[in-house]
Design a protein around this motif. Structure first.
Motif: not given
Length: 377
Positions: A140-155
């Motif tokens: 979110k803060n360095y790459i600049g994409v307003n992601v949620g928790r889905l990707d990280q949580s699955c992985e």
């Protein structure tokens, strides 16, 4: 030589809702990002990629600048951890992603991989939730994409032969094993031949449209509300949505329609999964894909055509494009006994529309897998 691995993920149901604190589902798969490395004691970083040209080389003491290259993900991980921990040791190694970029959360996977390696190198012990939060902050803060928790949580959370159900409102989750009555299946991944750049896409615009819908619905219903940045559709009662949805501008209404429709599909999908009803689960995936195209209004032309192909190919239980939909990949649950004929039919139909992608399209069959291991010992 040390090594860490983070699996990619696929999301069968719950698309485009995690940034609105919705409910999602996911599998980790047996392909992902691997980093082989050794620890440097002088703070030096030197990493090369088997997927991209160039070498990323710098010292932890240097002031970082965004270069809009693959090296930014390593810097993002360092900065995220540096908020709380002292990073003194660097890494020297080689990173490789085993599938093409696009829709499988490769950005999340590579950040988690770097975070894990940094923790090992600097004797930092993170919990699973801390690992997820640091990866989210980095993207979110360095790459600049307003992601949620889905990707990280699955992985991180996923388990082999199981479906992850995650409620991003309170981060509660459930690992649901495959019902013994369920038909066998494999996960088919079709890389469309066109990679995507999420930070440069319309992803952030879609997030803002969802927030605008939530903000407006609160205003119409005279609900208490604060800053625009805190508005999310999950906080809107369904009765309020139904009463005031027609007052919304068309784009905002469609985003809200997708959110509440996907909420119902996740609920019905979890029930079908627990009952071992793969046909019903797959049909809900098809419906989810259509909603992404028609209501969330995303999906490049080639991914929309893949959706049509999936819906008209025997042996595919259900499918949709993976990720935000701005090029990349589509995923499907398929009958393993029909793997060869499915691959042939999908390839022929797709290439008839996009002959220029003949050498770039990839059709791969994968299985579910465990999430990443936190290797701190």
């Amino acid at each position: 030589m040390l090594n860490v691995f983070t699996p990619y993920r696929v999301c069968p149901l719950g698309a485009h809702v995690d940034h609105q604190l919705g409910q999602v589902t996911g599998f980790a798969i047996d392909r992902g990002v691997r980093l082989e490395f050794e620890i440097t004691n002088n703070g030096e970083f030197e990493v090369c990629s088997k997927n991209y040209p160039g070498v990323v080389k710098f010292n932890v003491c240097e002031e970082y600048e965004r270069e809009m290259t693959w090296g930014d993900f390593l810097k993002a991980a360092i900065i995220a951890l540096s908020r709380k921990y002292d990073i003194k040791n660097g890494i020297k190694g080689v990173v490789e992603g085993s599938l093409p970029v696009g829709g499988l959360s490769s950005s999340s996977a590579v950040i988690l991989t770097y975070l894990n390696a940094l923790c090992i190198a600097n004797h930092i012990h993170l919990t699973e939730n801390e690992m997820i939060n640091n990866a989210m902050w980095a993207e979110k803060n360095y790459i600049g994409v307003n992601v949620g928790r889905l990707d990280q949580s699955c992985e991180v959370y996923c388990k082999k032969d199981s479906l992850l159900y995650l409620d991003t409102l309170d981060n509660s989750n459930e690992i649901i094993p495959i019902n013994k009555k369920m038909k066998p299946f494999e996960i088919m991944i079709v890389f469309s031949g066109r990679e995507r750049q999420l930070a440069g896409s319309a992803y952030n615009i879609r997030v803002d449209e969802c927030k605008a819908a939530a903000y407006a619905l609160q205003a119409y219903a005279e609900m208490d509300y604060k800053e625009f940045s805190t508005a999310v559709l999950r906080k809107i009662p369904i009765g309020i949505y139904k009463e005031y949805r027609t007052k919304l501008p068309e784009n905002w209404r469609k985003r809200a329609d997708h959110f509440f429709g996907e909420k119902l599909r996740v609920t019905e999908g979890i029930k079908a999964w627990k009952e071992g009803n793969l046909d019903k689960f797959g049909q809900l995936m098809f419906e989810s894909g259509r909603s992404s195209i028609e209501l969330y209004e995303t999906g490049s032309s080639n991914l929309k055509d893949l959706q049509d192909i999936f819906e008209n190919t025997d042996g595919i239980y259900g499918g949709r494009f993976s990720g935000a939909g701005f090029n990349g990949s589509s995923i499907a649950l398929v009958d393993p006994q029909k793997e060869d004929i499915i691959k042939e039919n999908v390839y022929k139909k797709y290439i008839s529309k996009y002959p220029e992608l003949n050498e770039k399209i990839k059709i791969i069959f994968v299985n579910t897998a465990d999430g990443m291991e936190l290797n701190y010992d």
